[in-house]
Write an enzyme that holds these catalytic residues in place. Structure first.
Site, mmCIF file in Angstrom:
data_model
loop_
_atom_site.group_PDB
_atom_site.id
_atom_site.type_symbol
_atom_site.label_atom_id
_atom_site.label_comp_id
_atom_site.label_asym_id
_atom_site.label_seq_id
_atom_site.Cartn_x
_atom_site.Cartn_y
_atom_site.Cartn_z
ATOM 1 N N PRO A 2 18.755 -16.014 8.356
ATOM 2 C CG PRO A 2 19.339 -16.052 6.108
ATOM 3 C CD PRO A 2 19.189 -16.926 7.299
ATOM 4 C CD GLU A 3 12.501 -14.621 10.583
ATOM 5 O OE1 GLU A 3 11.534 -13.856 10.456
ATOM 6 O OE2 GLU A 3 12.666 -15.335 11.589
ATOM 7 C CE LYS A 59 11.872 -15.754 5.110
ATOM 8 N NZ LYS A 59 11.458 -17.037 5.709
ATOM 9 N NE ARG A 259 11.215 -24.035 11.209
ATOM 10 C CZ ARG A 259 11.519 -22.935 10.537
ATOM 11 N NH1 ARG A 259 10.821 -22.607 9.490
ATOM 12 N NH2 ARG A 259 12.529 -22.166 10.915
#
Length: 269
Positions: A2-3, A59, A259
Site C-alpha cells: 500500500p501507498e 499511509k 530501493r
DNA sequence: TCGATCCTGTAG
DNA sequence: CTACAGGATCGA
C-alpha cells in the site's frame, strides 16, 4: 502493497463495513506487530469499545474508538486490513484479529509482519503524527508549500518525494510515476528542480494519486478480492528494459536509498 | 548516504 | 539457490 491510494481504499471499505461496530475481543497472534507495545495491553483495553470513525493520514490508518482511544495501524509493505463475515474463518496470515459484535472479524493480515498496530490515547494523536507531512490530496498541498519543501531539501528528488515528513503518502511506485510524468530526473536534487517542472510535478502528484485512488477503490470494492491495485497502469515502475511510452528508449532501473527507481533516461533530464 | 534490520513469499 | 519486494527506522 500500500501507498496512499491503497490505504485510502482500505479506509473507505472499512468505513462501509465496520463503522459503528463494537469490539468483542482482540487477539494478537504475532507479538511483533504491536512492538514496542505489549500485546496484552491492546487485548485488555479494546473490548467494549465502539468504532466511531476511521481516518487516514499519509499511509497511517487511525481507527477512533469510543472513550478516547485510537487504534493506529500501518500496513507497511504487505499489510492489509478488512472485515470478514465470520471471525472463525480468519486466514492463517491474520497477525491480529478483532471479533466485532455479530461475529464478524476485522482482520489485520500481513505476510511479512512488517506492519504495526498500536493503541494510543486520543490525546497523544498529535505526538504520534508529528512527523507526518503535507497531505497531497488536501488543500494544504499548495504549489507554494510544495516549493518551500523542495527548496529546503538537498535530497535526490525521488528520495524527497518518498520522505513522509515532506509529502505524506507517496511510495516507490507513485513517486517514480510522478517524476516521469513531470520529466524530472530522480537523481536531481529536489532544490534544483526548475520552477515549471516543480509546478508540473505538483500537478502530476495530485493527478496520479486521484486516479490511483479511484482504481484502488474500485478494485478493493470487489467482494472477497483484496488484491493489489493492478488496475493502475504504470509508465515506468517495474518496466526495466521496456520502451518508454514517450520516446521508446529503454526504461532504466537504478538503486536509490536501497530501493529500485525506474525512469526514462531521455525524457527525465 | 549507505547498509542492516524487521520478516516472509515469490520469481528467476 | 539468490535477488528482490508498493515501508520505515536505526546506527555507523
Amino acid at each position: 502493497m500500500p501507498e496512499l491510494p491503497e490505504v485510502e481504499a482500505v479506509c473507505r471499505k472499512l468505513r462501509r463495513d465496520a463503522l459503528g461496530a463494537s469490539i468483542v475481543q482482540l487477539r494478537v497472534e504475532r507479538p511483533s506487530v504491536t512492538r514496542p507495545q505489549d500485546p496484552a495491553h491492546l487485548e485488555s483495553e479494546t473490548p467494549g469499545r465502539r468504532i466511531e470513525s476511521i481516518e487516514r493520514r499519509g499511509k497511517n490508518i487511525l481507527i477512533h474508538l469510543s472513550a478516547g482511544h485510537i487504534l493506529h495501524i500501518h500496513l507497511r509493505m504487505t499489510g492489509n486490513l478488512y472485515v470478514i463475515p465470520d471471525v472463525r474463518f480468519r486466514p492463517s496470515l491474520a497477525r491480529l484479529w478483532i471479533e466485532l459484535d455479530g461475529g464478524r472479524g476485522l482482520i489485520f493480515e500481513d505476510s511479512r509482519v512488517l506492519g504495526k498496530v498500536h493503541l494510543h490515547p486520543a490525546a497523544h494523536l498529535a505526538r504520534v503524527l508529528k512527523d507526518v507531512g503535507i497531505e497531497p490530496l488536501s488543500s494544504a498541498f499548495t504549489l507554494d508549500n510544495f516549493t518551500r519543501a523542495a527548496k529546503a531539501s538537498s535530497q535526490p528528488s525521488k528520495i524527497f518525494l518518498m520522505d513522509q515528513r515532506r509529502v505524506a503518502g507517496l511510495g516507490n511506485i507513485y513517486a517514480a510515476e510522478a517524476l516521469f510524468r513531470a520529466r524530472v530526473n530522480p537523481r536531481q536534487s529536489a532544490r534544483s528542480i526548475s520552477k515549471p517542472k516543480l509546478a508540473n510535478l505538483h500537478t502530476a502528484i495530485q493527478d496520479i494519486l486521484h486516479h490511483a485512488v479511484s482504481s484502488a477503490d474500485a478494485a478493493y470494492a470487489e467482494p472477497g478480492h483484496f488484491a493489489e491495485g493492478e488496475s493502475f497502469p504504470c509508465a515506468v515502475y517495474d518496466r526495466e528494459g521496456e520502451p518508454c511510452t514517450i520516446c521508446g528508449k529503454p526504461i532504466r532501473r537504478i538503486a536509490q536509498g536501497g530501493r529500485s527507481t525506474y525512469f526514462c533516461p531521455r525524457c527525465q533530464r
